[in-house]
Design an enzyme around this catalytic site. Sequence first.
Site, PDB file in Angstrom:
ATOM      1  N   GLU A  45      54.086  32.268 -75.834  1.00  0.00           N
ATOM      2  CA  GLU A  45      54.218  32.718 -77.288  1.00  0.00           C
ATOM      3  C   GLU A  45      55.715  32.741 -77.420  1.00  0.00           C
ATOM      4  O   GLU A  45      56.472  32.854 -76.377  1.00  0.00           O
ATOM      5  CB  GLU A  45      53.657  33.794 -77.596  1.00  0.00           C
ATOM      6  CG  GLU A  45      53.793  34.110 -79.125  1.00  0.00           C
ATOM      7  CD  GLU A  45      53.034  35.470 -79.707  1.00  0.00           C
ATOM      8  OE1 GLU A  45      53.052  35.537 -81.097  1.00  0.00           O
ATOM      9  OE2 GLU A  45      52.449  35.942 -78.847  1.00  0.00           O
ATOM     10  N   ASN A 192      44.693  32.863 -85.716  1.00  0.00           N
ATOM     11  CA  ASN A 192      45.036  33.690 -84.592  1.00  0.00           C
ATOM     12  C   ASN A 192      44.844  35.147 -85.105  1.00  0.00           C
ATOM     13  O   ASN A 192      45.662  35.332 -85.910  1.00  0.00           O
ATOM     14  CB  ASN A 192      46.309  33.393 -83.893  1.00  0.00           C
ATOM     15  CG  ASN A 192      46.699  34.694 -82.992  1.00  0.00           C
ATOM     16  OD1 ASN A 192      46.050  34.886 -81.879  1.00  0.00           O
ATOM     17  ND2 ASN A 192      47.277  35.609 -83.240  1.00  0.00           N
ATOM     18  N   GLU A 193      43.802  36.056 -84.481  1.00  0.00           N
ATOM     19  CA  GLU A 193      43.913  37.407 -84.998  1.00  0.00           C
ATOM     20  C   GLU A 193      44.023  37.533 -86.297  1.00  0.00           C
ATOM     21  O   GLU A 193      44.619  38.133 -86.904  1.00  0.00           O
ATOM     22  CB  GLU A 193      45.040  38.162 -84.343  1.00  0.00           C
ATOM     23  CG  GLU A 193      44.906  38.231 -82.840  1.00  0.00           C
ATOM     24  CD  GLU A 193      45.657  39.383 -81.909  1.00  0.00           C
ATOM     25  OE1 GLU A 193      46.583  40.155 -82.821  1.00  0.00           O
ATOM     26  OE2 GLU A 193      45.685  39.592 -80.687  1.00  0.00           O
ATOM     27  N   TYR A 260      43.076  43.889 -74.318  1.00  0.00           N
ATOM     28  CA  TYR A 260      44.190  44.235 -73.486  1.00  0.00           C
ATOM     29  C   TYR A 260      43.795  45.508 -72.630  1.00  0.00           C
ATOM     30  O   TYR A 260      43.211  46.648 -73.256  1.00  0.00           O
ATOM     31  CB  TYR A 260      45.510  44.350 -74.198  1.00  0.00           C
ATOM     32  CG  TYR A 260      46.153  43.043 -74.464  1.00  0.00           C
ATOM     33  CD1 TYR A 260      46.956  42.172 -73.709  1.00  0.00           C
ATOM     34  CD2 TYR A 260      45.959  42.559 -75.899  1.00  0.00           C
ATOM     35  CE1 TYR A 260      47.362  41.129 -74.042  1.00  0.00           C
ATOM     36  CE2 TYR A 260      46.488  41.462 -76.161  1.00  0.00           C
ATOM     37  CZ  TYR A 260      47.058  40.720 -75.396  1.00  0.00           C
ATOM     38  OH  TYR A 260      47.779  39.540 -75.817  1.00  0.00           O
ATOM     39  N   GLU A 317      43.456  35.990 -74.865  1.00  0.00           N
ATOM     40  CA  GLU A 317      44.461  36.974 -74.765  1.00  0.00           C
ATOM     41  C   GLU A 317      43.766  38.206 -73.911  1.00  0.00           C
ATOM     42  O   GLU A 317      42.987  38.680 -74.321  1.00  0.00           O
ATOM     43  CB  GLU A 317      44.862  37.347 -76.093  1.00  0.00           C
ATOM     44  CG  GLU A 317      46.167  36.402 -76.574  1.00  0.00           C
ATOM     45  CD  GLU A 317      46.710  36.955 -77.958  1.00  0.00           C
ATOM     46  OE1 GLU A 317      47.098  38.451 -77.777  1.00  0.00           O
ATOM     47  OE2 GLU A 317      47.073  36.338 -78.730  1.00  0.00           O
ATOM     48  N   GLN A 366      51.236  37.316 -70.513  1.00  0.00           N
ATOM     49  CA  GLN A 366      51.453  35.731 -70.964  1.00  0.00           C
ATOM     50  C   GLN A 366      52.179  35.158 -69.691  1.00  0.00           C
ATOM     51  O   GLN A 366      52.364  35.774 -68.595  1.00  0.00           O
ATOM     52  CB  GLN A 366      52.448  35.735 -72.022  1.00  0.00           C
ATOM     53  CG  GLN A 366      52.058  35.949 -73.248  1.00  0.00           C
ATOM     54  CD  GLN A 366      52.900  35.905 -74.642  1.00  0.00           C
ATOM     55  OE1 GLN A 366      53.724  35.189 -74.631  1.00  0.00           O
ATOM     56  NE2 GLN A 366      52.390  36.587 -75.783  1.00  0.00           N
TER      57      GLN A 366
END
Length: 513
Positions: A45, A192-193, A260, A317, A366
């Site tokens: 990103e 995204n999201e 996460y 992610e 990432q």
Amino acid sequence: MKKFLTILLTCATLGGYCQQETASVAISNDSKLTISKHIYGQFAEHLGHGVYGGFWVDKTLPVKKEGRIRLDVVDALKKIKIPNLRWPGGCFADEYHWRDGIGPSALRPRMVNTNWGGTTEDNSFGTHEFLELCKLLNTEPYVAGNVGSGTVDEMSKWIEYLNSNSSSSVAQLRKTNGHPEPYKVTFWGVGNESWGCGGNMTPEYYADLFKRYASFAKDYPGARLKKIASGPNSDDYNWTEVCMKNIPNWMMWGISLHYYTVPTGNWGHKGSATKFDEKEYFTTMVNCLKMEELVNKHSAIMDKYDPEKKVALVVDEWGVWTDAEPGTNPGFLYQQNSMRDALIAGTTLNIFNNHCDRVKMAALAQTVNVLQSLILTDKDKMLLTPTYHIFDLYKVHQDAKFLPIKLNTPEYKVDGKEIPAVNASASQDVAGRIHISFVNLDPNNSISVSTSFKNIKWTTATGQALTSANLTDINTFQKPNNIHITGFNGIKKDGDKLTVDLPSKSVVVIELQ
């Protein structure tokens, strides 16, 4: 052709004396499923020093480059065969306008990266630069389109720019900008999201919006799009339910999931990447293992609307998210990478492997200098993290036949709570080699694993290991090889059975032939 058997084993400890406990694994060879190589994908990103200073460096930096693409980073990623690279975000994707990143670099407009540190983005790394990077990496691009602040026409034209070989003005613009042939990008994220930084939408609104954007995301010859819907945040099962109910299966190749591992479970104070005790380590691994629950429950919802499992669950992610390193810009999400992170990577990849019927793509967050990175850089210096070495060891699972296993494991207990000490997955590659990856989460006990096989024979064994004195150990620019893969000989053969004495804090790869 000779049959080869390779065993991949992972264990860890915080240090100190280790007692030995026992576990057993039985492996069968009766599956028709494949562990997709795309589970081992990565994410880049426009955030901190992930792209700028990571992949894309100053012309004057004294490292080997292709243009401004840093080639020591490229070579390291080629070694572990990364199958795809997701770009440009992340939250950045829904404020990114692709036309700003094409044409002569000096003429490209500047923008402010409002999501990540308020830095100025000069757009010198755009569509052509990203796709040149993917070519050098020999990996497939996965582009996240702008739904949050973009338009249907903008996304449609970006796809045409990338994939059309027609004489349209958009396709001609790509040719004028130096790429006569279409790029044939197939992986395409529709936002995204969208539940958060991508627009704070409801699932009902997003499902309708997806259908609108996806309708104008056209296929071109040789580039049939794999459209990926912006899926749920963690355990938002209603989001999955609404999207699976309201979006026709034929319209989307996959639906994303973001989760996460936060060591403390508290987003306000996530915890240090390098300073933690056993209690926090245990909490971290409890949070890591929640991925199993999430995959199971989201998959069950998907099964209701897609019993043939045609729609992929795309965990694009994932990884550990700690507090930023002291003294660094908190908006750049730069964190160190320890042996604990290697265990998180091994455990998570085992979960994905074991759910390869539904999980067909993923992306670690990432790749360079951001969150649970594979690589850290500092000007001309570069190091490989413990997580990188896990991907190096686990690459044997890519596009291999999934082998179901039966696992009996002791429990790892702290303060009256317990988690399985061992997790595992197994596969067979096209050459007949069998790979098994074990993770030992117990920081106090080594574990002897007795492994039995059905219709598999072997005679000799060799091994490799990843280990360090403590789970808090890291690689630094002063000691970049502090944690690295070494030889291993803790292997015993008893007839057609294998016993491996897993030392604490180690990743062990065994090949039997």
